[in-house]
Design a protein around this motif. Structure first.
Motif, PDB file in Angstrom:
ATOM      1  N   ARG A 168      -8.086  12.538  -1.993  1.00 52.69           N
ATOM      2  CA  ARG A 168      -7.562  11.807  -0.845  1.00 52.69           C
ATOM      3  C   ARG A 168      -8.581  10.804  -0.319  1.00 52.69           C
ATOM      4  O   ARG A 168      -8.239   9.676   0.011  1.00 52.69           O
ATOM      5  CB  ARG A 168      -7.170  12.776   0.273  1.00 52.69           C
ATOM      6  N   MET A 169      -9.836  11.208  -0.254  1.00 52.29           N
ATOM      7  CA  MET A 169     -10.878  10.326   0.231  1.00 52.29           C
ATOM      8  C   MET A 169     -11.028   9.124  -0.703  1.00 52.29           C
ATOM      9  O   MET A 169     -11.147   7.978  -0.241  1.00 52.29           O
ATOM     10  CB  MET A 169     -12.210  11.059   0.351  1.00 52.29           C
ATOM     11  N   LEU A 170     -10.996   9.366  -2.002  1.00 51.57           N
ATOM     12  CA  LEU A 170     -11.099   8.267  -2.972  1.00 51.57           C
ATOM     13  C   LEU A 170      -9.899   7.323  -2.869  1.00 51.57           C
ATOM     14  O   LEU A 170     -10.053   6.100  -2.948  1.00 51.57           O
ATOM     15  CB  LEU A 170     -11.238   8.814  -4.393  1.00 51.57           C
ATOM     16  N   LEU A 171      -8.720   7.896  -2.686  1.00 51.86           N
ATOM     17  CA  LEU A 171      -7.533   7.061  -2.524  1.00 51.86           C
ATOM     18  C   LEU A 171      -7.623   6.203  -1.271  1.00 51.86           C
ATOM     19  O   LEU A 171      -7.267   5.020  -1.291  1.00 51.86           O
ATOM     20  CB  LEU A 171      -6.270   7.923  -2.471  1.00 51.86           C
ATOM     21  N   VAL A 172      -8.113   6.769  -0.188  1.00 51.19           N
ATOM     22  CA  VAL A 172      -8.248   5.995   1.054  1.00 51.19           C
ATOM     23  C   VAL A 172      -9.278   4.892   0.872  1.00 51.19           C
ATOM     24  O   VAL A 172      -9.076   3.769   1.354  1.00 51.19           O
ATOM     25  CB  VAL A 172      -8.587   6.912   2.248  1.00 51.19           C
ATOM     26  N   LEU A 173     -10.369   5.161   0.167  1.00 50.72           N
ATOM     27  CA  LEU A 173     -11.358   4.111  -0.116  1.00 50.72           C
ATOM     28  C   LEU A 173     -10.709   2.940  -0.855  1.00 50.72           C
ATOM     29  O   LEU A 173     -10.864   1.781  -0.472  1.00 50.72           O
ATOM     30  CB  LEU A 173     -12.512   4.669  -0.945  1.00 50.72           C
ATOM     31  N   ILE A 200       0.837  -1.202   0.000  1.00 48.65           N
ATOM     32  CA  ILE A 200       0.000   0.000   0.000  1.00 48.65           C
ATOM     33  C   ILE A 200       0.874   1.255   0.000  1.00 48.65           C
ATOM     34  O   ILE A 200       0.610   2.207  -0.736  1.00 48.65           O
ATOM     35  CB  ILE A 200      -0.953   0.003   1.218  1.00 48.65           C
ATOM     36  N   GLY A 201       1.927   1.275   0.805  1.00 52.53           N
ATOM     37  CA  GLY A 201       2.827   2.428   0.848  1.00 52.53           C
ATOM     38  C   GLY A 201       3.494   2.686  -0.488  1.00 52.53           C
ATOM     39  O   GLY A 201       3.593   3.823  -0.936  1.00 52.53           O
ATOM     40  N   TYR A 202       3.936   1.617  -1.147  1.00 47.66           N
ATOM     41  CA  TYR A 202       4.561   1.764  -2.462  1.00 47.66           C
ATOM     42  C   TYR A 202       3.562   2.297  -3.481  1.00 47.66           C
ATOM     43  O   TYR A 202       3.857   3.233  -4.232  1.00 47.66           O
ATOM     44  CB  TYR A 202       5.130   0.421  -2.928  1.00 47.66           C
ATOM     45  N   ALA A 203       2.373   1.704  -3.501  1.00 46.78           N
ATOM     46  CA  ALA A 203       1.356   2.123  -4.470  1.00 46.78           C
ATOM     47  C   ALA A 203       0.904   3.556  -4.218  1.00 46.78           C
ATOM     48  O   ALA A 203       0.744   4.342  -5.166  1.00 46.78           O
ATOM     49  CB  ALA A 203       0.169   1.165  -4.420  1.00 46.78           C
ATOM     50  N   ALA A 204       0.703   3.916  -2.959  1.00 46.38           N
ATOM     51  CA  ALA A 204       0.262   5.274  -2.642  1.00 46.38           C
ATOM     52  C   ALA A 204       1.319   6.308  -3.033  1.00 46.38           C
ATOM     53  O   ALA A 204       0.987   7.363  -3.576  1.00 46.38           O
ATOM     54  CB  ALA A 204      -0.058   5.385  -1.148  1.00 46.38           C
ATOM     55  N   ALA A 205       2.579   6.017  -2.774  1.00 41.89           N
ATOM     56  CA  ALA A 205       3.642   6.946  -3.153  1.00 41.89           C
ATOM     57  C   ALA A 205       3.763   7.053  -4.671  1.00 41.89           C
ATOM     58  O   ALA A 205       3.983   8.140  -5.202  1.00 41.89           O
ATOM     59  CB  ALA A 205       4.969   6.503  -2.552  1.00 41.89           C
ATOM     60  N   SER A 206       3.610   5.945  -5.361  1.00 37.89           N
ATOM     61  CA  SER A 206       3.685   5.970  -6.822  1.00 37.89           C
ATOM     62  C   SER A 206       2.550   6.787  -7.427  1.00 37.89           C
ATOM     63  O   SER A 206       2.744   7.528  -8.385  1.00 37.89           O
ATOM     64  CB  SER A 206       3.644   4.547  -7.369  1.00 37.89           C
ATOM     65  N   ILE A 207       1.360   6.673  -6.842  1.00 37.41           N
ATOM     66  CA  ILE A 207       0.228   7.462  -7.324  1.00 37.41           C
ATOM     67  C   ILE A 207       0.391   8.919  -6.912  1.00 37.41           C
ATOM     68  O   ILE A 207       0.051   9.823  -7.674  1.00 37.41           O
ATOM     69  CB  ILE A 207      -1.100   6.866  -6.800  1.00 37.41           C
ATOM     70  N   GLY A 208       0.931   9.170  -5.716  1.00 45.41           N
ATOM     71  CA  GLY A 208       1.134  10.527  -5.238  1.00 45.41           C
ATOM     72  C   GLY A 208       2.058  11.338  -6.121  1.00 45.41           C
ATOM     73  O   GLY A 208       1.960  12.564  -6.179  1.00 45.41           O
ATOM     74  N   VAL A 209       2.953  10.679  -6.838  1.00 48.19           N
ATOM     75  CA  VAL A 209       3.862  11.363  -7.759  1.00 48.19           C
ATOM     76  C   VAL A 209       3.115  11.807  -9.005  1.00 48.19           C
ATOM     77  O   VAL A 209       3.405  12.851  -9.574  1.00 48.19           O
ATOM     78  CB  VAL A 209       5.032  10.423  -8.137  1.00 48.19           C
ATOM     79  N   ARG A 210       2.109  11.051  -9.417  1.00 45.66           N
ATOM     80  CA  ARG A 210       1.459  11.263 -10.704  1.00 45.66           C
ATOM     81  C   ARG A 210       0.210  12.143 -10.657  1.00 45.66           C
ATOM     82  O   ARG A 210      -0.144  12.742 -11.659  1.00 45.66           O
ATOM     83  CB  ARG A 210       1.118   9.925 -11.323  1.00 45.66           C
ATOM     84  N   ILE A 211      -0.509  12.157  -9.550  1.00 40.79           N
ATOM     85  CA  ILE A 211      -1.747  12.926  -9.501  1.00 40.79           C
ATOM     86  C   ILE A 211      -1.714  13.921  -8.348  1.00 40.79           C
ATOM     87  O   ILE A 211      -0.898  13.818  -7.441  1.00 40.79           O
ATOM     88  CB  ILE A 211      -2.988  12.008  -9.359  1.00 40.79           C
ATOM     89  N   ASP A 212      -2.651  14.870  -8.392  1.00 33.27           N
ATOM     90  CA  ASP A 212      -2.765  15.869  -7.327  1.00 33.27           C
ATOM     91  C   ASP A 212      -3.432  15.223  -6.121  1.00 33.27           C
ATOM     92  O   ASP A 212      -4.580  14.790  -6.192  1.00 33.27           O
ATOM     93  CB  ASP A 212      -3.596  17.057  -7.814  1.00 33.27           C
ATOM     94  N   VAL A 213      -2.704  15.130  -5.037  1.00 32.22           N
ATOM     95  CA  VAL A 213      -3.233  14.500  -3.834  1.00 32.22           C
ATOM     96  C   VAL A 213      -3.468  15.520  -2.724  1.00 32.22           C
ATOM     97  O   VAL A 213      -3.647  15.145  -1.573  1.00 32.22           O
ATOM     98  CB  VAL A 213      -2.304  13.377  -3.333  1.00 32.22           C
ATOM     99  N   GLU A 214      -3.498  16.792  -3.064  1.00 32.02           N
ATOM    100  CA  GLU A 214      -3.753  17.834  -2.078  1.00 32.02           C
ATOM    101  C   GLU A 214      -5.252  18.095  -1.925  1.00 32.02           C
ATOM    102  O   GLU A 214      -5.670  18.755  -0.989  1.00 32.02           O
ATOM    103  CB  GLU A 214      -3.032  19.128  -2.472  1.00 32.02           C
ATOM    104  N   ASN A 215      -6.049  17.572  -2.810  1.00 29.59           N
ATOM    105  CA  ASN A 215      -7.488  17.754  -2.796  1.00 29.59           C
ATOM    106  C   ASN A 215      -8.128  16.736  -1.854  1.00 29.59           C
ATOM    107  O   ASN A 215      -7.798  15.554  -1.888  1.00 29.59           O
ATOM    108  CB  ASN A 215      -8.004  17.574  -4.223  1.00 29.59           C
ATOM    109  N   SER A 216      -9.070  17.165  -1.020  1.00 28.95           N
ATOM    110  CA  SER A 216      -9.717  16.263  -0.056  1.00 28.95           C
ATOM    111  C   SER A 216     -10.509  15.156  -0.738  1.00 28.95           C
ATOM    112  O   SER A 216     -10.542  14.023  -0.244  1.00 28.95           O
ATOM    113  CB  SER A 216     -10.649  17.054   0.860  1.00 28.95           C
ATOM    114  N   ILE A 217     -11.136  15.457  -1.862  1.00 31.71           N
ATOM    115  CA  ILE A 217     -11.927  14.438  -2.567  1.00 31.71           C
ATOM    116  C   ILE A 217     -11.017  13.344  -3.114  1.00 31.71           C
ATOM    117  O   ILE A 217     -11.309  12.151  -2.969  1.00 31.71           O
ATOM    118  CB  ILE A 217     -12.746  15.069  -3.721  1.00 31.71           C
TER     119      ILE A 217
END
Length: 172
Positions: A113-118, A94-111
């Motif tokens: 972030r919520m979708l990513l956590v889901l 999960i940590g690897y996947a989240a960091a890899s996605i965090g590089v590619r998309i805007d993760v500062e938006n609450s929506i």
């Protein structure tokens, strides 16, 4: 032009004080251990998973995300009834996947972030299930409603927790 890109890249660099990097996971692990004893419904919440996701998407380093997930997951295994390594393996992925996605998309938006956590909450449950069922040979049942409730609780709590953790970071 080169100077402008160096400045903007430097402005995007986000760091945390070392005390924050240590104390936030420790507090999450302690709360994960003690809150369900006081309030049984808190067993749905996976605070260490939320901390792994937050640090992975914020630091945007797959190596740091993997190591964060492995360390927090192994410490969580030490507190739980899971065999040592189950949460460590799942949270590393999960940590690897989240960091890899965090590089590619805007993760500062609450929506977002919520979708990513889901998504990552369900992925963590699936990974834990597969590790325990297939690798360890435990007899387990998949409880759909429980996992959907876990996803929703983690996503709602993540919005507030991530807002709080954003206040603890420093831009450098």
């Amino acid at each position: 032009m080169v100077m402008r890109s160096l400045i903007s890249r430097r402005e995007q660099e986000i760091t945390f004080h070392p005390v924050v990097l240590v104390m936030v996971p420790v507090v999450a692990l302690l709360l994960q251990d003690y809150l369900p004893h006081l309030f049984p419904h808190f067993a749905l919440l996976d605070l260490p998973l939320l901390v792994v996701i937050y640090f992975a998407i914020t630091l945007r380093s797959p190596i740091a995300g993997t190591l964060t997930g492995a360390i927090i997951g192994m410490l969580q295994d030490g507190q739980s009834s899971h065999p040592i390594g189950v949460n460590g393996m799942a949270k590393s992925i999960i940590g690897y996947a989240a960091a890899s996605i965090g590089v590619r998309i805007d993760v500062e938006n609450s929506i977002s972030r919520m979708l990513l956590v889901l998504v990552f909450s369900m992925a963590n449950s699936v990974l834990t299930y597969l590790i325990e069922r297939r690798l360890l040979g435990f007899e387990m049942q998949w409880l759909w409603l429980h996992e959907i409730a876990r996803m929703m609780v983690n996503a709602v709590v993540a919005v507030g927790l991530f807002w709080f953790l954003d206040r603890l970071r420093r831009k450098g």
